[in-house]
Design a protein around this motif. Structure first.
Motif, PDB file in Angstrom:
ATOM      1  N   LEU A  14       0.807  -1.219   0.000  1.00 12.41           N
ATOM      2  CA  LEU A  14       0.000   0.000   0.000  1.00 12.41           C
ATOM      3  C   LEU A  14       0.840   1.268   0.000  1.00 12.41           C
ATOM      4  CD1 LEU A  14      -2.961   0.720  -0.094  1.00 12.41           C
ATOM      5  CD2 LEU A  14      -2.978   0.870   2.394  1.00 12.41           C
ATOM      6  N   ASP A  15       1.970   1.263   0.716  1.00 11.06           N
ATOM      7  CA  ASP A  15       2.790   2.468   0.786  1.00 11.06           C
ATOM      8  C   ASP A  15       3.636   2.689  -0.457  1.00 11.06           C
ATOM      9  OD1 ASP A  15       2.111   3.648   3.288  1.00 11.06           O
ATOM     10  OD2 ASP A  15       3.106   1.988   4.296  1.00 11.06           O
ATOM     11  N   ASP A  67       0.480   6.032  -4.718  1.00 12.27           N
ATOM     12  CA  ASP A  67      -0.271   7.235  -4.397  1.00 12.27           C
ATOM     13  C   ASP A  67      -1.565   6.797  -3.689  1.00 12.27           C
ATOM     14  OD1 ASP A  67      -2.055   9.385  -4.474  1.00 12.27           O
ATOM     15  OD2 ASP A  67      -1.393  10.067  -6.429  1.00 12.27           O
ATOM     16  N   ARG A  68      -1.842   7.370  -2.527  1.00 10.86           N
ATOM     17  CA  ARG A  68      -3.016   6.931  -1.758  1.00 10.86           C
ATOM     18  C   ARG A  68      -4.321   7.196  -2.515  1.00 10.86           C
ATOM     19  NH1 ARG A  68      -0.182   5.387   2.484  1.00 10.86           N
ATOM     20  NH2 ARG A  68       1.047   6.868   3.724  1.00 10.86           N
ATOM     21  N   THR A  94      -7.019   2.685   4.354  1.00 15.93           N
ATOM     22  CA  THR A  94      -6.537   3.654   3.373  1.00 15.93           C
ATOM     23  C   THR A  94      -7.131   5.031   3.635  1.00 15.93           C
ATOM     24  OG1 THR A  94      -6.421   1.853   1.751  1.00 15.93           O
ATOM     25  CG2 THR A  94      -6.272   4.103   0.911  1.00 15.93           C
ATOM     26  N   ALA A 116      -5.301   6.433   6.628  1.00 15.48           N
ATOM     27  CA  ALA A 116      -3.933   6.800   6.254  1.00 15.48           C
ATOM     28  C   ALA A 116      -3.936   8.102   5.461  1.00 15.48           C
ATOM     29  CB  ALA A 116      -3.297   5.674   5.445  1.00 15.48           C
ATOM     30  N   ALA A 117      -4.896   8.249   4.543  1.00 14.72           N
ATOM     31  CA  ALA A 117      -5.001   9.481   3.769  1.00 14.72           C
ATOM     32  C   ALA A 117      -5.318  10.656   4.683  1.00 14.72           C
ATOM     33  CB  ALA A 117      -6.080   9.328   2.695  1.00 14.72           C
ATOM     34  N   ASP A 173      -2.273  11.729   6.473  1.00 10.07           N
ATOM     35  CA  ASP A 173      -1.347  12.478   5.625  1.00 10.07           C
ATOM     36  C   ASP A 173      -1.796  13.922   5.422  1.00 10.07           C
ATOM     37  OD1 ASP A 173       0.281  10.314   5.320  1.00 10.07           O
ATOM     38  OD2 ASP A 173      -0.389   9.802   3.304  1.00 10.07           O
ATOM     39  N   GLY A 221       0.598   3.865   5.477  1.00 12.29           N
ATOM     40  CA  GLY A 221      -0.350   3.048   4.718  1.00 12.29           C
ATOM     41  C   GLY A 221      -0.288   1.591   5.139  1.00 12.29           C
ATOM     42  N   SER A 275      -3.056  -0.534   7.258  1.00 12.66           N
ATOM     43  CA  SER A 275      -3.581  -1.763   6.673  1.00 12.66           C
ATOM     44  C   SER A 275      -3.447  -2.925   7.648  1.00 12.66           C
ATOM     45  CB  SER A 275      -2.833  -2.101   5.374  1.00 12.66           C
ATOM     46  OG  SER A 275      -3.071  -1.128   4.400  1.00 12.66           O
TER      47      SER A 275
END
Length: 424
Positions: free
Chosen positions: A84-85, A88-89, A133, A136-137, A140, A354, A358
């Protein structure tokens, strides 16, 4: 004061500062995606009578279909830790949500029990990573000083799913059959996918200065697992999930069999509880940003222990009393997750966020499946529908919540636990 490597023109953010309206709109879009994801998972449970009747399956087989989603979601969460990392998210979110919409259509057209289970597994593989996700977004994009409020907005998807999603799905199923709610979810999700593609900004800050590697690397999992803050965050979320999911699956049966409510009153019970959490989660998030996430978590989690014991030992009462207890349970249960999730998000290192989120999602999914499975050994359904052993589950839940409180005191922010960019 919150400092971050923001683009020119982005000011530092304090708890009392206003964030750009477009940033909050992005948070709302993430919450809407999580709403569809939550309804997609929850809609199976109230439709159990129709599934068992139409497919000729037992309650245990139906439970297996529900658990299939959770186990698949857990496995996908672990797998996403490796990949995932590297993306791009924004692209990751759009791809995962598109996969969930396809899986929902597969559920709608399933013509056998095996096909339904396969479709649920497919949904779990994508849906199990969407929540991670989204968070995580959010981590960020949103400054730490506003993160609890943003978390509350995203987690309000659970409340809206309870208030709007489930009643609407049940009404649609009653009129057009069990296929219709899945078709409806897929249609709404498809429209939301285009909105998200338009509004979500690129999120590549976690890729800066890093070589994006390809292939399956076990070292990636160890890299995410190694930091002590990560380990403590996983333990905290496992304890909270176990504490809640050992109680939740049996609420409806207990309210009907033991408390004496009518089956037709159960949707009202959930709707009232969901309405309360829609307000409380955002209020708790705002208070946690101003007063501190740890003290607010400790307060709400402590209150949740008493409320859970009250619910699981509730004698026959009137509907109004049952609604008050249910509202208190849902407010405290969901409320403790808001500051806890904000603390957990901050515990993740930015470059690993990310994968960290997850794996955190996988921990929650596995804990949910395990809690539902093992708590089944503690309860017994007597003739007439009465539930025995629910009080014991209440004490187990209280003990797990107490363990979560103790774990929270040891949780610390990870390195680079600040957001990498903010939308203007």
């Amino acid at each position: 004061m919150f400092e971050m490597p923001a683009p020119p023109g982005i000011a530092t953010a304090r708890p009392g500062d206003r964030l750009p309206a477009r940033l909050w709109l992005v948070v709302v879009v993430l919450a809407a995606i999580q709403f569809i994801n939550t309804v997609d998972f929850m809609i199976m449970m109230p439709l159990s009578p129709q599934f068992m009747r139409i497919f000729g399956i037992t309650a245990q087989q139906f439970a297996a279909a529900v658990s299939a989603y959770a186990f698949a979601a857990g496995l996908s969460g672990v797998a996403a830790t490796f990949f995932l990392d590297r993306f791009d998210r924004r692209r990751a979110m759009l791809g995962l949500f598109a996969g969930l919409c396809v899986g929902t259509v597969a559920c709608a057209v399933a013509n056998s029990y095996v096909a339904l289970v396969g479709a649920r597994i497919f949904c779990g593989l994508f849906g199990g990573v969407i929540g991670a996700t989204a968070l995580a977004a959010m981590g960020d994009l949103v400054p730490e000083s506003h993160r609890a409020r943003a978390t509350g907005v995203i987690m309000s998807s659970f409340s809206l799913a309870t208030i709007l999603g489930l009643p609407a799905g049940l009404w649609i199923a009653a009129r057009w059959g069990w296929h219709a709610p899945f078709f409806s979810l897929a249609a709404v999700g498809g429209g939301l996918l285009f909105v998200a593609a338009w509004l979500l900004p690129p999120m590549r800050g976690h890729l800066t200065g890093r070589a994006v590697q390809s292939g399956f690397q076990l070292e990636r999992l160890f890299e995410v697992l190694k930091p002590r803050p990560h380990q403590r965050a996983f333990a905290l979320m496992a304890a909270l999930t176990l504490a809640g999911m050992c109680v939740v699956p049996y609420i409806a049966a207990f309210m009907v069999g033991n408390v004496g409510l009518d089956e037709q009153q159960i949707p009202l019970l959930y709707a009232c509880g969901g309405a309360c959490t829609l307000v409380s989660m955002n209020v708790i998030g705002r208070i946690a940003d101003f007063r501190g996430k740890l003290p607010i978590f400790v307060l709400v989690a402590t209150l949740s222990i008493g409320v859970t014991l009250t619910l699981t030992h509730l004698p026959p009462v009137r509907l109004g009393v049952a609604i008050v207890v249910m509202c208190a349970f849902m407010v405290t249960m969901s409320g403790r997750f808001v500051p806890a999730m904000a603390m957990v998000t901050s515990a993740g290192e930015a470059k690993l966020r990310g994968g960290f989120m997850s794996l955190n999602s996988a921990v929650q999914q596995f804990a949910s499946a395990a809690s539902t499975f093992f708590s089944g050994f503690l309860v017994t359904t007597l003739p007439g529908g009465r539930i025995e052993g629910y009080g014991l589950i209440g004490w187990v839940s209280g003990g797990l919540a107490l363990a979560a409180i103790l774990l929270a005191f040891r949780l610390r922010p990870g390195r680079d636990g600040t957001p990498e960019s903010v939308v203007t």
